[in-house]
Motif scaffolding. Sequence first.
Motif, PDB file in Angstrom:
ATOM      1  N   LYS A 107       0.839  -1.212   0.000  1.00 55.89           N
ATOM      2  CA  LYS A 107       0.000   0.000   0.000  1.00 55.89           C
ATOM      3  C   LYS A 107       0.869   1.256   0.000  1.00 55.89           C
ATOM      4  CE  LYS A 107      -3.641   0.039   2.743  1.00 55.89           C
ATOM      5  NZ  LYS A 107      -4.477  -0.196   3.955  1.00 55.89           N
ATOM      6  N   THR A 108       1.940   1.224   0.791  1.00 51.68           N
ATOM      7  CA  THR A 108       2.846   2.378   0.832  1.00 51.68           C
ATOM      8  C   THR A 108       3.536   2.560  -0.512  1.00 51.68           C
ATOM      9  OG1 THR A 108       3.199   1.936   3.191  1.00 51.68           O
ATOM     10  CG2 THR A 108       4.709   3.470   2.135  1.00 51.68           C
ATOM     11  N   ALA A 109       3.911   1.464  -1.149  1.00 50.82           N
ATOM     12  CA  ALA A 109       4.532   1.533  -2.467  1.00 50.82           C
ATOM     13  C   ALA A 109       3.572   2.152  -3.482  1.00 50.82           C
ATOM     14  CB  ALA A 109       4.955   0.133  -2.911  1.00 50.82           C
ATOM     15  N   MET A 111       1.164   4.164  -2.791  1.00 50.34           N
ATOM     16  CA  MET A 111       1.051   5.583  -2.437  1.00 50.34           C
ATOM     17  C   MET A 111       2.168   6.377  -3.107  1.00 50.34           C
ATOM     18  SD  MET A 111       1.285   7.340   1.364  1.00 50.34           S
ATOM     19  CE  MET A 111       3.051   7.081   1.579  1.00 50.34           C
ATOM     20  N   LEU A 112       3.388   5.853  -3.044  1.00 49.06           N
ATOM     21  CA  LEU A 112       4.516   6.547  -3.678  1.00 49.06           C
ATOM     22  C   LEU A 112       4.325   6.623  -5.191  1.00 49.06           C
ATOM     23  CD1 LEU A 112       7.515   5.019  -1.669  1.00 49.06           C
ATOM     24  CD2 LEU A 112       6.573   7.326  -1.455  1.00 49.06           C
ATOM     25  N   LEU A 113       3.868   5.524  -5.797  1.00 48.93           N
ATOM     26  CA  LEU A 113       3.631   5.529  -7.247  1.00 48.93           C
ATOM     27  C   LEU A 113       2.580   6.570  -7.628  1.00 48.93           C
ATOM     28  CD1 LEU A 113       3.626   1.672  -7.928  1.00 48.93           C
ATOM     29  CD2 LEU A 113       5.360   3.316  -8.698  1.00 48.93           C
ATOM     30  N   SER A 114       1.556   6.722  -6.774  1.00 49.51           N
ATOM     31  CA  SER A 114       0.496   7.698  -7.067  1.00 49.51           C
ATOM     32  C   SER A 114       1.006   9.131  -7.003  1.00 49.51           C
ATOM     33  CB  SER A 114      -0.673   7.517  -6.091  1.00 49.51           C
ATOM     34  OG  SER A 114      -0.334   7.987  -4.793  1.00 49.51           O
ATOM     35  N   LEU A 115       2.125   9.331  -6.306  1.00 54.59           N
ATOM     36  CA  LEU A 115       2.740  10.663  -6.227  1.00 54.59           C
ATOM     37  C   LEU A 115       3.755  10.877  -7.354  1.00 54.59           C
ATOM     38  CD1 LEU A 115       3.334  10.830  -2.363  1.00 54.59           C
ATOM     39  CD2 LEU A 115       1.600  12.086  -3.661  1.00 54.59           C
ATOM     40  N   GLY A 116       3.866   9.884  -8.223  1.00 53.46           N
ATOM     41  CA  GLY A 116       4.753  10.033  -9.371  1.00 53.46           C
ATOM     42  C   GLY A 116       6.161   9.526  -9.144  1.00 53.46           C
ATOM     43  N   VAL A 117       6.404   8.872  -7.993  1.00 54.41           N
ATOM     44  CA  VAL A 117       7.744   8.332  -7.737  1.00 54.41           C
ATOM     45  C   VAL A 117       7.987   7.150  -8.674  1.00 54.41           C
ATOM     46  CG1 VAL A 117       9.265   7.268  -6.029  1.00 54.41           C
ATOM     47  CG2 VAL A 117       7.673   9.075  -5.332  1.00 54.41           C
ATOM     48  N   LYS A 118       9.142   7.116  -9.287  1.00 52.80           N
ATOM     49  CA  LYS A 118       9.466   6.034 -10.217  1.00 52.80           C
ATOM     50  C   LYS A 118      10.849   5.476  -9.908  1.00 52.80           C
ATOM     51  CE  LYS A 118      10.985   9.311 -13.801  1.00 52.80           C
ATOM     52  NZ  LYS A 118      10.979  10.461 -12.884  1.00 52.80           N
ATOM     53  N   LYS A 119      11.170   4.373 -10.570  1.00 49.05           N
ATOM     54  CA  LYS A 119      12.453   3.705 -10.376  1.00 49.05           C
ATOM     55  C   LYS A 119      13.600   4.699 -10.547  1.00 49.05           C
ATOM     56  CE  LYS A 119      15.264  -0.092 -12.234  1.00 49.05           C
ATOM     57  NZ  LYS A 119      15.306  -1.227 -13.174  1.00 49.05           N
ATOM     58  N   GLY A 120      14.523   4.685  -9.594  1.00 49.97           N
ATOM     59  CA  GLY A 120      15.683   5.564  -9.663  1.00 49.97           C
ATOM     60  C   GLY A 120      15.514   6.890  -8.957  1.00 49.97           C
ATOM     61  N   ASP A 121      14.258   7.296  -8.680  1.00 46.85           N
ATOM     62  CA  ASP A 121      14.038   8.549  -7.936  1.00 46.85           C
ATOM     63  C   ASP A 121      14.549   8.395  -6.510  1.00 46.85           C
ATOM     64  OD1 ASP A 121      12.855   9.710 -10.110  1.00 46.85           O
ATOM     65  OD2 ASP A 121      10.793   9.582  -9.351  1.00 46.85           O
ATOM     66  N   ARG A 122      15.017   9.487  -5.931  1.00 43.09           N
ATOM     67  CA  ARG A 122      15.480   9.469  -4.551  1.00 43.09           C
ATOM     68  C   ARG A 122      14.377  10.001  -3.629  1.00 43.09           C
ATOM     69  NH1 ARG A 122      17.664  10.130  -8.850  1.00 43.09           N
ATOM     70  NH2 ARG A 122      18.282  12.292  -8.519  1.00 43.09           N
ATOM     71  N   VAL A 123      14.126   9.254  -2.575  1.00 45.48           N
ATOM     72  CA  VAL A 123      13.092   9.596  -1.601  1.00 45.48           C
ATOM     73  C   VAL A 123      13.755   9.790  -0.245  1.00 45.48           C
ATOM     74  CG1 VAL A 123      11.007   8.800  -0.411  1.00 45.48           C
ATOM     75  CG2 VAL A 123      11.313   8.315  -2.855  1.00 45.48           C
ATOM     76  N   LEU A 133       7.894   3.892   9.169  1.00 46.77           N
ATOM     77  CA  LEU A 133       9.263   4.106   8.688  1.00 46.77           C
ATOM     78  C   LEU A 133       9.763   2.845   7.979  1.00 46.77           C
ATOM     79  CD1 LEU A 133      12.088   5.346   8.448  1.00 46.77           C
ATOM     80  CD2 LEU A 133      12.432   4.899  10.887  1.00 46.77           C
ATOM     81  N   ALA A 134       9.534   1.699   8.591  1.00 41.50           N
ATOM     82  CA  ALA A 134       9.931   0.436   7.955  1.00 41.50           C
ATOM     83  C   ALA A 134       9.161   0.224   6.653  1.00 41.50           C
ATOM     84  CB  ALA A 134       9.683  -0.733   8.910  1.00 41.50           C
ATOM     85  N   TYR A 135       7.867   0.517   6.668  1.00 38.40           N
ATOM     86  CA  TYR A 135       7.074   0.356   5.446  1.00 38.40           C
ATOM     87  C   TYR A 135       7.627   1.248   4.337  1.00 38.40           C
ATOM     88  CZ  TYR A 135       3.586  -1.310   8.887  1.00 38.40           C
ATOM     89  OH  TYR A 135       2.935  -1.953   9.913  1.00 38.40           O
ATOM     90  N   ALA A 136       8.006   2.462   4.701  1.00 38.81           N
ATOM     91  CA  ALA A 136       8.492   3.427   3.707  1.00 38.81           C
ATOM     92  C   ALA A 136       9.794   2.952   3.069  1.00 38.81           C
ATOM     93  CB  ALA A 136       8.688   4.791   4.361  1.00 38.81           C
ATOM     94  N   VAL A 137      10.721   2.490   3.898  1.00 38.80           N
ATOM     95  CA  VAL A 137      12.004   2.000   3.385  1.00 38.80           C
ATOM     96  C   VAL A 137      11.772   0.850   2.401  1.00 38.80           C
ATOM     97  CG1 VAL A 137      14.106   0.751   4.044  1.00 38.80           C
ATOM     98  CG2 VAL A 137      13.381   2.751   5.365  1.00 38.80           C
ATOM     99  N   LEU A 138      10.970  -0.113   2.823  1.00 37.34           N
ATOM    100  CA  LEU A 138      10.731  -1.296   1.996  1.00 37.34           C
ATOM    101  C   LEU A 138       9.891  -0.958   0.764  1.00 37.34           C
ATOM    102  CD1 LEU A 138      10.108  -3.724   4.971  1.00 37.34           C
ATOM    103  CD2 LEU A 138      12.065  -3.805   3.417  1.00 37.34           C
ATOM    104  N   ALA A 139       8.994   0.026   0.892  1.00 37.77           N
ATOM    105  CA  ALA A 139       8.179   0.437  -0.261  1.00 37.77           C
ATOM    106  C   ALA A 139       9.052   1.057  -1.345  1.00 37.77           C
ATOM    107  CB  ALA A 139       7.103   1.421   0.186  1.00 37.77           C
TER     108      ALA A 139
END
Length: 640
Positions: A107-109, A111-123, A133-139
């Motif tokens: 679900k967190t992943a 969420m990031l995709l819905s914000l336009g985050v893509k492979k290689g982007d830095r978060v 925090l753990a969910y975010a790292v793994l997402a």
Amino acid sequence: MSSYIASDFHHYRQLYKQSIEDPETFWGDFASSEFTWHKPWDSVLDADLDKPDISWFSGATLNITENCIDRHLNDKGDQTAILFEPNSIEEQAQHISYRQLATEVNKTANMLLSLGVKKGDRVCIYMPMVPELAYAVLACARIGAVHSVVFAGFSSKSLADRINDASCNVVLTADGGFRGTKVTQLKSIVDDALTQCTSVNNVVVLQRTNSKVTMQEDRDVWWHEAIDGQSDVCPAEEMDAEDMLFILYTSGSTGKPKGMVHTCAGYMVYANFTFRNVFQYKPGDVYWCTADIGWITGHSYILYGPLSAGATTVMFEGIPSYPDTNRFWQVVEKHQVNIFYTAPTAIRSLALCDISLVNQSDLSSLKTLGTVGEPINLEAWDWYNLHIGKEQCPIVDTWWQTETGGIMISPLSGITKTIPTFATLPLPGIQPCLMNEDGNEVLEMEGEGRLCIRHAWPGMARTIYGDHQRFKDTYYTTFPGKYFTGDGAKRDKEGNYRITGRVDDVVIVSGHNLGTAEIENAINQHQSVVESAVVGYPHDIKGNAICAFVTLSPDAVVDQDDFRSELLDLVASMVGPISKPERIQICTGLPKTRSGKIMRRILRKIAAGETANFGDISTLLNPESVNEILQVAGQQSPTR
């Protein structure tokens, strides 16, 4: 148990021999037998340490989250993956199963995709020690984004520096973070930081402390709103073995922080291998590393190492002194912790407390103790062994670095003979060597010098983000063809290593090389001393002289002249008369980073008579200590 996890000392010796004689077969066989891969590798290792240019498992593809989560779902789906112990004892602990972890990470992943985050982007992740925090790292790892976790105690300037260096386009944070009785206003710090940043498009804010925050339109979004309705299915991005997994910043003694780059496959393999070998984790064990995920220890030994091994890992939001100084031991009893891994600075502070507080808790579940972050002094080791381990638990004194990705030299629990203050023997695959000041290797078994590693290992950092030349200059130029750790070490007749501290913490006094860790260890034997830091400063006759900064236990009552004489006698008897400090300064606290490391760089400047230009001290755990030491420094005369 895997044949690559040592079962006894003879087996360790066999594994070590195999790993040195044929490292590619050793690591290739371990990696192929223990992990899920989309595509196998073309070659296990391609390495040129002169450039340096390092590739592990070239051509292979994988996703680290499939190895940390998906592959455990069939047989460990209902097992606790993360056991969250909140800051407040009033708040219930959470047992998050591997199945629940999969749901939340996906679900967190999404969420990031819905914000336009893509492979290689830095978060950038700037969050308290909560499950999200753990969910975010793994997402991030799930979708191929590069996570850059910044410890949620750094100042807005430090945060801005890291965001800008990595050009992060999303920041994940919280309204605030609990730390004992205090609340850190994380969102406000992020807002301040982002006045200096241009790359960030979105900030996602978790509600944790119900602190009042200002939300900027078109940029900021609440976590619960952004994640609402997101699917719990998210296919894992297929990653190349050498794709970036994360950037983690480590402070340099000068200049801006260094963004250490770790890549997907080698890091995963090494974090898993070291976790299972050093701690001898067995199915059903409850494992607790007290670090913060903002540091490499949290990356490797709260998340990636334990989860890839299908372990139960404890995640602790609080501090060891809240609500009482027996909190650690209460948590051990409450969750029946079997393996406990913490820092010497925590051990030293807890050793000051009334021992009856320790004895209130049943610590009989413990079977392995560990230390990390700096060499542990003898007094702290003895206290830990006696009062926490009850002389029944091996202590794994682990030496490693942000740059190494995982533990390099350490006892294996219950297998290697432990020696107080020694990190003992290298792990399989690790080839340490000692180099003298002339650049030649110390060939005798017993000796000392600068600690280097002569062959590639899977967990090693690949570069400094955006500055490969700095990476080469810092780690691979001093001793060409070898990784220079920056640490000094001694080796005994059996090949056991004792880390003596950073090379810049080796002080040359009258032509003698003196390791500050040894002098500190002697000073710390005094019954009134809690902690000490020894540094060198310029001296007209000796070239350099020794200054010792010392903190006393709260109930200590000392005559200062007698106390100084006692310390000098201790140092003279344990290390040698040449090692006696020229100056001893008593202070109420030593300046420390948030991870508990003493900032000797600042103390060296104070000892040399500087009164300014200490850099950004706002990120310290106790910035007020610097002014207090400066004030006292002008009032004390040299020892006689």
